[in-house]
Design a protein around this motif. Structure first.
Motif, PDB file in Angstrom:
ATOM      1  N   LYS A 176     -64.068  -4.601  36.736  1.00 62.96           N
ATOM      2  CA  LYS A 176     -63.703  -5.134  38.042  1.00 62.96           C
ATOM      3  C   LYS A 176     -64.929  -5.683  38.745  1.00 62.96           C
ATOM      4  N   VAL A 177     -64.671  -6.528  39.732  1.00 63.51           N
ATOM      5  CA  VAL A 177     -65.734  -7.124  40.526  1.00 63.51           C
ATOM      6  C   VAL A 177     -65.244  -7.241  41.959  1.00 63.51           C
ATOM      7  N   MET A 178     -66.151  -7.077  42.913  1.00 67.00           N
ATOM      8  CA  MET A 178     -65.819  -7.147  44.340  1.00 67.00           C
ATOM      9  C   MET A 178     -66.190  -8.516  44.883  1.00 67.00           C
ATOM     10  N   ILE A 179     -65.238  -9.123  45.618  1.00 62.15           N
ATOM     11  CA  ILE A 179     -65.447 -10.426  46.251  1.00 62.15           C
ATOM     12  C   ILE A 179     -65.192 -10.294  47.744  1.00 62.15           C
ATOM     13  N   GLU A 180     -66.047 -10.910  48.554  1.00 62.87           N
ATOM     14  CA  GLU A 180     -65.876 -10.853  50.007  1.00 62.87           C
ATOM     15  C   GLU A 180     -65.418 -12.210  50.536  1.00 62.87           C
ATOM     16  N   PHE A 181     -64.517 -12.159  51.544  1.00 63.83           N
ATOM     17  CA  PHE A 181     -64.036 -13.364  52.213  1.00 63.83           C
ATOM     18  C   PHE A 181     -64.323 -13.267  53.706  1.00 63.83           C
ATOM     19  N   ALA A 182     -64.658 -14.409  54.293  1.00 65.08           N
ATOM     20  CA  ALA A 182     -64.835 -14.516  55.746  1.00 65.08           C
ATOM     21  C   ALA A 182     -64.292 -15.874  56.173  1.00 65.08           C
ATOM     22  N   ALA A 183     -63.460 -15.882  57.207  1.00 69.24           N
ATOM     23  CA  ALA A 183     -62.839 -17.116  57.701  1.00 69.24           C
ATOM     24  C   ALA A 183     -62.095 -17.845  56.584  1.00 69.24           C
ATOM     25  N   GLY A 184     -61.493 -17.087  55.677  1.00 72.57           N
ATOM     26  CA  GLY A 184     -60.719 -17.667  54.595  1.00 72.57           C
ATOM     27  C   GLY A 184     -61.539 -18.223  53.463  1.00 72.57           C
ATOM     28  N   GLN A 185     -62.862 -18.074  53.506  1.00 73.12           N
ATOM     29  CA  GLN A 185     -63.740 -18.648  52.491  1.00 73.12           C
ATOM     30  C   GLN A 185     -64.470 -17.547  51.720  1.00 73.12           C
ATOM     31  N   ILE A 186     -64.837 -17.870  50.487  1.00 76.51           N
ATOM     32  CA  ILE A 186     -65.616 -16.940  49.677  1.00 76.51           C
ATOM     33  C   ILE A 186     -67.018 -16.797  50.253  1.00 76.51           C
ATOM     34  N   VAL A 187     -67.478 -15.557  50.349  1.00 78.55           N
ATOM     35  CA  VAL A 187     -68.852 -15.299  50.778  1.00 78.55           C
ATOM     36  C   VAL A 187     -69.714 -15.236  49.521  1.00 78.55           C
ATOM     37  N   ALA A 188     -70.530 -16.238  49.336  1.00 78.49           N
ATOM     38  CA  ALA A 188     -71.365 -16.306  48.137  1.00 78.49           C
ATOM     39  C   ALA A 188     -72.515 -15.308  48.224  1.00 78.49           C
ATOM     40  N   ASP A 189     -72.966 -14.830  47.067  1.00 81.08           N
ATOM     41  CA  ASP A 189     -74.168 -14.002  47.026  1.00 81.08           C
ATOM     42  C   ASP A 189     -74.874 -14.250  45.700  1.00 81.08           C
ATOM     43  N   ASP A 190     -76.099 -13.797  45.611  1.00 72.34           N
ATOM     44  CA  ASP A 190     -76.932 -14.106  44.449  1.00 72.34           C
ATOM     45  C   ASP A 190     -76.534 -13.337  43.195  1.00 72.34           C
ATOM     46  N   ASN A 191     -75.768 -12.258  43.340  1.00 69.24           N
ATOM     47  CA  ASN A 191     -75.443 -11.416  42.203  1.00 69.24           C
ATOM     48  C   ASN A 191     -74.029 -11.611  41.664  1.00 69.24           C
ATOM     49  N   THR A 192     -73.082 -11.993  42.533  1.00 71.22           N
ATOM     50  CA  THR A 192     -71.682 -11.950  42.131  1.00 71.22           C
ATOM     51  C   THR A 192     -71.044 -13.315  41.955  1.00 71.22           C
ATOM     52  N   ILE A 193     -71.139 -14.182  42.983  1.00 72.13           N
ATOM     53  CA  ILE A 193     -70.319 -15.390  42.967  1.00 72.13           C
ATOM     54  C   ILE A 193     -71.028 -16.537  43.672  1.00 72.13           C
ATOM     55  N   THR A 194     -70.784 -17.761  43.208  1.00 75.91           N
ATOM     56  CA  THR A 194     -71.385 -18.953  43.799  1.00 75.91           C
ATOM     57  C   THR A 194     -70.536 -19.440  44.976  1.00 75.91           C
ATOM     58  N   PRO A 195     -71.061 -20.358  45.790  1.00 73.56           N
ATOM     59  CA  PRO A 195     -70.250 -20.928  46.875  1.00 73.56           C
ATOM     60  C   PRO A 195     -68.998 -21.631  46.370  1.00 73.56           C
ATOM     61  N   GLU A 196     -69.007 -22.094  45.126  1.00 71.72           N
ATOM     62  CA  GLU A 196     -67.852 -22.788  44.553  1.00 71.72           C
ATOM     63  C   GLU A 196     -66.820 -21.833  43.952  1.00 71.72           C
ATOM     64  N   GLY A 197     -67.086 -20.528  44.011  1.00 72.32           N
ATOM     65  CA  GLY A 197     -66.114 -19.560  43.511  1.00 72.32           C
ATOM     66  C   GLY A 197     -66.279 -19.207  42.049  1.00 72.32           C
ATOM     67  N   GLU A 198     -67.429 -19.491  41.444  1.00 71.79           N
ATOM     68  CA  GLU A 198     -67.649 -19.164  40.040  1.00 71.79           C
ATOM     69  C   GLU A 198     -68.433 -17.861  39.918  1.00 71.79           C
ATOM     70  N   LEU A 199     -67.907 -16.919  39.140  1.00 69.14           N
ATOM     71  CA  LEU A 199     -68.618 -15.659  38.928  1.00 69.14           C
ATOM     72  C   LEU A 199     -69.938 -15.934  38.231  1.00 69.14           C
ATOM     73  N   ARG A 200     -70.995 -15.313  38.732  1.00 71.08           N
ATOM     74  CA  ARG A 200     -72.330 -15.577  38.191  1.00 71.08           C
ATOM     75  C   ARG A 200     -72.572 -14.872  36.859  1.00 71.08           C
ATOM     76  N   LYS A 201     -71.832 -13.813  36.576  1.00 64.40           N
ATOM     77  CA  LYS A 201     -72.048 -13.056  35.347  1.00 64.40           C
ATOM     78  C   LYS A 201     -70.757 -12.960  34.555  1.00 64.40           C
ATOM     79  N   THR A 202     -70.888 -12.950  33.242  1.00 62.71           N
ATOM     80  CA  THR A 202     -69.747 -12.756  32.366  1.00 62.71           C
ATOM     81  C   THR A 202     -69.251 -11.310  32.478  1.00 62.71           C
TER      82      THR A 202
END
Length: 285
Positions: A106-132
């Motif tokens: 499993k992986v945790m994703i955060e949303f704010a104002a209906g948008q994905i909150v990007a971070d350096d470890n989990t997910i890009t601003p475009e919604g792509e998981l950074r790690k397999t």
């Protein structure tokens, strides 16, 4: 003329913020899906391993999908600011990756104002998981049908061998069987048509029930036979699927409901159960 161009550009800017661009068709704007890749341990076929069929479920968002043959997936998110379309409430959400015979990832994703909150470890601003996402197998199952190819005039029994490999020291499963003083008689097979994915025949013995059994490392071999002439199967290619459910307490109730109620029943609902198996091919000429 000046007023015309002012109105035109104002019209263009108004629609630029919409979910669909009226000038360029139905292309999704960025950040409206979550994509990534899943890799399964102990896969031994296809050029780089077959990683398809993993059930991907976003808890709290009501969206799900499955991975393709390469392990890629895409979760289409609801509209950002439209409550009628299930707009996403601010907060953290868990994405589960599930196969019945693999450990849940499993992986945790955060949303704010209906948008994905990007971070350096989990997910890009475009919604792509950074790690397999890597998944560890609990048990494997390979089915061998003998004979695999049935020709005209065959009127004997078909023998099915089920090899179960337990990766941990012990795994508990539910099987269909009859317990006797001399041991257990196993049964419970589905014969699914490959072209339509429909259940065409079941193999079951009177008096058999679903029972819990432990599979000790390294594993166990089961043998099941059935009378071919009683199956009345037309010519075609089939998959012989043993009924087996891994007993586990780590599956959230919401995930079970997302898979589909009745997936643990001995009927066609079982095909909803995500499970990585090999073998089982049967060809009737």
């Amino acid at each position: 003329m000046k007023n015309f161009w002012s109105y035109f550009f104002g019209f263009f800017i108004l629609f630029a913020g919409c979910e669909e661009n009226p000038f360029f068709g139905d292309d999704k704007i960025s950040n409206r899906s979550i994509t990534g890749d899943v890799k399964l341990g102990n896969v031994e076929y296809y050029p780089d391993g077959y990683h398809g069929g993993v059930f991907v479920w976003a808890e709290g968002l009501g969206i799900k999908t499955t991975t393709d043959i390469n392990g890629s997936f895409e979760l289409i998110l609801p509209a950002a600011n439209d409550p009628s379309m299930g707009a996403i409430v601010n907060g953290e959400y868990t994405i589960h990756f599930f196969l019945g015979n693999y450990q849940i990832s499993k992986v945790m994703i955060e949303f704010a104002a209906g948008q994905i909150v990007a971070d350096d470890n989990t997910i890009t601003p475009e919604g792509e998981l950074r790690k397999t996402i890597y998944m560890t197998r609990l048990m494997g199952m390979h089915t061998t049908v003998s004979p695999e190819i049935i020709t005209a005039g065959f009127d004997n029994n078909i023998k099915v061998e089920v090899d179960i490999a337990s990766d941990p020291s012990e795994v508990f499963v539910y099987l269909k069987k009859i317990s006797t003083r001399d041991g257990s008689i196993y049964t419970g097979l589905f014969i699914k048509e490959e072209s339509s994915n429909k259940l065409l025949h079941t193999v079951d013995l009177d008096g058999a029930i679903i029972m819990r059994e432990d599979i000790m490392n390294p594993g166990k071999n089961l043998e099941i036979e059935f009378d071919y002439t009683s199956s009345n199967l037309p010519s075609g290619t089939y998959e012989v699927i043993p009924y087996l459910i891994v007993d586990r307490s780590d599956v959230p109730e919401g995930l079970k409901q997302a898979i589909g109620l009745g997936f643990d029943s001995f009927n066609q609902n079982y095909f909803q159960y995500p499970f990585k198996r090999t073998g089982g091919k049967l060809v009737i000429q």
